[in-house]
Design a protein around this motif. Structure first.
Motif, PDB file in Angstrom:
ATOM      1  N   ALA A  88     -20.435  26.012  23.535  1.00 33.42           N
ATOM      2  CA  ALA A  88     -19.053  25.851  23.760  1.00 33.42           C
ATOM      3  C   ALA A  88     -18.135  27.154  22.883  1.00 33.42           C
ATOM      4  CB  ALA A  88     -18.840  24.853  23.229  1.00 33.42           C
ATOM      5  N   ALA A  89     -18.783  27.829  22.236  1.00 35.35           N
ATOM      6  CA  ALA A  89     -17.707  28.758  21.641  1.00 35.35           C
ATOM      7  C   ALA A  89     -17.632  29.668  22.382  1.00 35.35           C
ATOM      8  CB  ALA A  89     -18.570  28.905  20.328  1.00 35.35           C
ATOM      9  N   ARG A  90     -18.807  30.453  23.037  1.00 39.56           N
ATOM     10  CA  ARG A  90     -19.832  31.693  23.964  1.00 39.56           C
ATOM     11  C   ARG A  90     -18.249  31.252  25.011  1.00 39.56           C
ATOM     12  NH1 ARG A  90     -25.644  32.790  23.244  1.00 39.56           N
ATOM     13  NH2 ARG A  90     -25.408  33.405  20.935  1.00 39.56           N
ATOM     14  N   TYR A  91     -18.344  30.425  25.646  1.00 40.64           N
ATOM     15  CA  TYR A  91     -17.795  30.130  26.628  1.00 40.64           C
ATOM     16  C   TYR A  91     -16.405  30.344  26.445  1.00 40.64           C
ATOM     17  CZ  TYR A  91     -16.659  28.616  31.857  1.00 40.64           C
ATOM     18  OH  TYR A  91     -16.033  28.047  32.954  1.00 40.64           O
ATOM     19  N   TYR A  92     -15.849  29.105  25.794  1.00 41.58           N
ATOM     20  CA  TYR A  92     -14.218  29.290  25.749  1.00 41.58           C
ATOM     21  C   TYR A  92     -13.773  30.248  24.507  1.00 41.58           C
ATOM     22  CZ  TYR A  92     -14.948  24.996  27.868  1.00 41.58           C
ATOM     23  OH  TYR A  92     -16.423  23.667  28.617  1.00 41.58           O
ATOM     24  N   GLN A  93     -14.810  30.935  24.619  1.00 40.95           N
ATOM     25  CA  GLN A  93     -14.402  32.620  23.636  1.00 40.95           C
ATOM     26  C   GLN A  93     -13.972  32.031  22.029  1.00 40.95           C
ATOM     27  OE1 GLN A  93     -14.616  35.562  24.579  1.00 40.95           O
ATOM     28  NE2 GLN A  93     -15.466  33.830  26.601  1.00 40.95           N
ATOM     29  N   ARG A  94     -14.496  31.666  21.066  1.00 40.96           N
ATOM     30  CA  ARG A  94     -13.789  31.109  19.819  1.00 40.96           C
ATOM     31  C   ARG A  94     -15.085  30.896  19.072  1.00 40.96           C
ATOM     32  NH1 ARG A  94      -8.396  29.427  20.678  1.00 40.96           N
ATOM     33  NH2 ARG A  94      -8.370  28.617  18.591  1.00 40.96           N
ATOM     34  N   GLY A  95     -14.634  31.226  17.875  1.00 39.75           N
ATOM     35  CA  GLY A  95     -15.748  31.658  16.469  1.00 39.75           C
ATOM     36  C   GLY A  95     -16.456  30.685  16.566  1.00 39.75           C
ATOM     37  N   LEU A  96     -17.373  30.902  16.624  1.00 37.89           N
ATOM     38  CA  LEU A  96     -18.684  29.479  16.341  1.00 37.89           C
ATOM     39  C   LEU A  96     -18.385  28.884  15.282  1.00 37.89           C
ATOM     40  CD1 LEU A  96     -21.940  28.673  17.722  1.00 37.89           C
ATOM     41  CD2 LEU A  96     -23.103  30.486  15.909  1.00 37.89           C
ATOM     42  N   GLY A  97     -18.076  28.848  14.177  1.00 34.09           N
ATOM     43  CA  GLY A  97     -18.034  28.251  13.189  1.00 34.09           C
ATOM     44  C   GLY A  97     -16.926  27.767  13.197  1.00 34.09           C
ATOM     45  N   GLU A  98     -15.622  28.310  14.246  1.00 32.86           N
ATOM     46  CA  GLU A  98     -14.314  27.127  14.745  1.00 32.86           C
ATOM     47  C   GLU A  98     -15.096  25.595  15.268  1.00 32.86           C
ATOM     48  OE1 GLU A  98     -10.206  27.475  16.709  1.00 32.86           O
ATOM     49  OE2 GLU A  98     -11.759  29.432  16.457  1.00 32.86           O
ATOM     50  N   GLY A 271      -6.335  24.462  19.582  1.00 34.09           N
ATOM     51  CA  GLY A 271      -8.161  24.964  19.289  1.00 34.09           C
ATOM     52  C   GLY A 271      -7.924  25.755  20.288  1.00 34.09           C
ATOM     53  N   ALA A 272      -9.954  25.072  19.781  1.00 31.99           N
ATOM     54  CA  ALA A 272     -10.758  25.688  21.252  1.00 31.99           C
ATOM     55  C   ALA A 272     -10.881  24.741  22.391  1.00 31.99           C
ATOM     56  CB  ALA A 272     -12.191  25.212  20.878  1.00 31.99           C
ATOM     57  N   ARG A 273      -9.870  25.272  22.945  1.00 34.04           N
ATOM     58  CA  ARG A 273      -9.522  24.557  24.749  1.00 34.04           C
ATOM     59  C   ARG A 273     -10.899  23.960  25.500  1.00 34.04           C
ATOM     60  NH1 ARG A 273      -5.476  27.506  22.500  1.00 34.04           N
ATOM     61  NH2 ARG A 273      -3.275  26.374  23.373  1.00 34.04           N
ATOM     62  N   TYR A 274     -11.511  23.228  25.367  1.00 26.65           N
ATOM     63  CA  TYR A 274     -12.672  23.326  25.721  1.00 26.65           C
ATOM     64  C   TYR A 274     -12.575  21.493  27.036  1.00 26.65           C
ATOM     65  CZ  TYR A 274     -13.884  19.259  22.193  1.00 26.65           C
ATOM     66  OH  TYR A 274     -12.532  17.932  21.383  1.00 26.65           O
ATOM     67  N   SER A 275     -13.292  21.693  27.717  1.00 21.15           N
ATOM     68  CA  SER A 275     -14.331  20.299  28.795  1.00 21.15           C
ATOM     69  C   SER A 275     -14.442  19.765  28.425  1.00 21.15           C
ATOM     70  CB  SER A 275     -13.347  20.705  30.495  1.00 21.15           C
ATOM     71  OG  SER A 275     -14.528  19.642  30.916  1.00 21.15           O
ATOM     72  N   ALA A 276     -13.891  18.337  27.976  1.00 25.11           N
ATOM     73  CA  ALA A 276     -15.197  17.706  27.105  1.00 25.11           C
ATOM     74  C   ALA A 276     -16.323  17.229  28.522  1.00 25.11           C
ATOM     75  CB  ALA A 276     -14.690  15.924  26.514  1.00 25.11           C
TER      76      ALA A 276
END
Length: 687
Positions: A88-98, A271-276
């Motif tokens: 999720a962090a890599r695909y949605y271009q966010r920090g791993l810790g975030e 924030g992390a704009r992921y698709s659940a």
């Protein structure tokens, strides 16, 4: 000799630290262990991460700090969960810790060892799973779907018409999984918080209170922690939740259900704009769990994936009708009202009003749907150009008559309605357009002489974000509808999803045309889904099914969308929309990302985007992507912050991902005075 650990910590958005940090420990700790570590002047919660993720070293002169301690009593987060977060962090271009720390309950970050031990004791002492109650015998379509789900872990698209029994498939699918492995766990996701309690009640009735926990943002921090610990320990067999539940720690996950998978609420917008929904499919692949995406109106992305064989489509729809303009048997008949033939300023056509009155006189219920709350979207002066603009946003403040306020639905700014026009002093200021509050008032006037079978006047209720704001208000209103204490229910889209209203025989959409010609290419898909879901609230009781109707008042009755709606023909509508999308090179035939910027002025926001575009042209895979010009967002200013965006598009996913990853350092290096924040939105739903 101390051990060096890679620990993921909560890093700020867009910091240069995107991976784990190095810490020392006197003991070797397994990956996934929760620890407390110093970070700057604070002590924060961290997660020991896999060594292959690497760790940030700030130089040989910097001494690696020791951890403050591990959280005893909580088992390490399993490898599958860590893999999900990493993806999720890599695909949605966010920090791993975030991403990783946001997935944990907030209260877990603040408890000391004594408090945590007390919470763990409460979880251990919870009720044990109850005995399964007898399920309903499945019909042929349900049985076929259940057999397929039980036999394979492939992603399934359960295309089931409203009222076809999808929820019973979910219940019996979970039951079969538990019979096969009593220690297994199931994740059931819903798009809205207000759908969780009623679904939870059905699961508790079937499986017992000890087996089921809820997980959504409406819970208190203590409730969220308790649910998370129950799921993490394996005691909770079933987790019911909204999009945040996709990150629930469930070490024995065997089945994932995403109900109403088409709903845009599954996409995180901050924030992390992921698709659940998409992460649920990926998580099923990691854990070897079956994934069921259920909907009467699947997203075009999921429908296309089923066409291409990536998902297995399971159909639970009534047989199609051969009649060109008729609904299939068992579905509400769709009646179109051509508003071009009605007198000017007509809100309810005489035909529709008569149909509602007949329902009231027979003791049946009607649902009137308008996806706009408040009394009117704009208050305007008849003598000058003044309108109820928001001083903080490039939007109008909505007139709410019940408390005589003008309220901005973007920033929340509200003030009393002026006695006269603030610009010219004219006292003749009037509302323009209609919201649910006005529709409720107008219906009360039109139905004043209509009586129930017992001689009582018609009872009209409104259900929207304004009337359900207080705690317990939604449950109270739903109980009134289910008990038959409401004759006509007026509401926004919140009343069209998932509710099992047994007495409703008529559903009316009074003004659905605004989405027909929207600049958003997804607008027709959303409108069709909304109208078909609304239609599904009618005739859910077999006693009333034959007489149920869906009325649509429109200025464009010949539009192809309404032709498909008359026949309840989602496959036909999807085929037509996918053909148009393919010709235009739109998703799912292309992949997109948005770079958004917020700044003090529009010029600063667009300057940042222009600089980002200029430097992107030299990056790897830049030739494979198309970067469009920067433009203001649809609502350009919110809370005195100017917003702009830039679209990036590619024919395939992999080059776009490589380009975005290479673009990140460039974006971090750009500095514009007055720039407030920026964000990359991968697979955006709103452009």
């Amino acid at each position: 000799m101390p051990y060096t650990l890679a620990v993921v910590v909560p890093t700020p958005a867009h910091s240069n630290i995107s991976g784990p940090l190095s810490y020392q420990s006197e003991l070797p700790l397994a990956a996934g262990t929760l620890v407390r570590v110093p970070l700057g002047r604070r002590e924060v919660l961290g997660i020991v991460w896999d060594e292959e993720a690497g760790a940030v070293q700030t130089g040989p002169e910097v001494v690696t700090k020791p951890i403050a301690g591990a959280l005893d009593g909580i088992a390490p987060l399993v490898a599958g969960w860590r893999q999900l977060v990493t993806f999720a962090a890599r695909y949605y271009q966010r920090g791993l810790g975030e991403v990783a720390l946001a997935a944990l309950p907030p209260q877990l970050r603040d408890l000391d060892g004594t408090q945590l031990a007390r919470r763990l004791k409460r979880v251990t002492a919870a009720d044990s799973p109850g005995t399964l109650s007898a399920p309903l015998p499945p019909n042929a379509e349900q049985a076929a779907a259940l057999d397929a789900i039980s036999a394979s872990a492939a992603p399934f698209l359960l295309f089931g018409a409203t009222g076809s029994g999808k929820t019973e498939v979910y219940l019996q699918g979970v039951q079969r999984m538990l019979q096969k492995d009593p220690r297994a766990q199931a994740l059931v996701m819903v798009p809205e918080i207000n759908l969780t309690p009623q679904l939870q009640e059905r699961f508790v009735t079937r499986f017992g209170a000890g087996a089921v926990v809820a997980m959504n943002s409406g819970m208190t921090p203590a409730q969220r922690l308790k649910s998370w610990l129950a799921a993490h320990s394996g005691q909770a067999r079933i987790v019911l939740g909204t999009r945040m539940a996709v990150f629930a720690s469930m070490p024995r996950l065997g089945l994932i259900v995403v109900d109403e998978e088409h709903d845009p609420s599954y996409k995180q917008q901050e924030g992390a704009r992921y698709s659940a929904r998409d992460l649920a499919v990926y998580r099923g692949m990691i854990d070897g769990a079956a994934v069921v995406l259920g909907s009467a109106t699947p997203s075009l992305e999921s429908w296309h994936a089923a066409d291409k064989g990536r998902y297995t489509r399971l159909s639970m729809a009534a047989r199609a009708s051969d009649a060109q303009d008729a609904a299939p048997p068992g579905f509400p008949a769709v009646r179109m009202v051509d508003m071009n033939l009605q007198p000017k300023r007509t809100v309810f056509s005489p035909q529709l009003l008569d149909a509602i009155a007949q329902r009231v006189s027979r003791g049946e219920q009607s649902l009137v749907f308008l996806n706009r709350r408040g009394y009117a979207p704009v208050l305007a002066c008849s003598a000058c150009d003044w309108k109820s603009d928001c001083p903080n946003c490039s939007a109008y403040r909505v007139f709410h008559k019940i408390d005589r306020t003008l309220r901005c639905h973007h920033c929340g700014f509200a003030e009393r309605v002026p006695r006269a026009c603030p610009s010219c002093g004219n006292v003749d200021i009037a509302p323009i357009g209609r919201g649910t509050e006005q529709i409720e008032e107008h219906l009360g006037e039109l139905l004043r002489g209509v009586r129930q079978p017992g001689g009582e006047p018609a009872r009209i209720a409104r259900m929207d974000a304004d009337t359900t704001r207080l705690k317990g208000a939604l449950e109270e209103q739903l109980a009134r509808v289910h008990a038959g204490d409401v004759d006509v229910l007026v509401g926004t889209q919140m009343v069209t999803k998932g509710h099992d209203f047994r007495r409703i025989t008529l559903v009316a959409a009074v003004n659905p045309d605004s989405a027909l010609f929207s600049s958003d290419f997804r607008a027709p898909e959303r409108l069709f889904a909304l109208l078909l879901q609304a239609a599904g609230r009618a005739g859910r009781d077999a006693v009333h099914a034959a007489a149920s109707e869906m009325w649509v008042q429109t200025w464009h009755p010949g539009h192809p969308l309404f032709t498909s709606l008359r026949r309840h023909d989602y496959p036909g509508f999807a085929a037509q929309q996918l053909k148009e999308r393919e010709q235009a090179g739109m998703p799912p035939f292309a992949f997109q990302a948005l770079l958004r910027a917020e700044a003090r002025t529009q010029e600063i926001a667009q300057a940042f985007l222009h600089a980002a575009k200029a430097q992107a042209e030299t990056l790897p895979d830049a030739a494979a992507v198309a970067i469009y010009s920067a433009v203001p967002m649809g609502v350009q200013r919110v809370a005195n912050v100017e917003r702009a965006q830039m679209l990036v598009e590619c024919a395939t996913r992999a080059p776009l991902q490589r380009f975005l990853a290479a673009w990140q350092p460039v974006l971090h290096s750009l500095r514009e005075k007055g720039l407030i924040r920026w964000a990359v939105d991968v697979d955006p739903l709103v452009i």
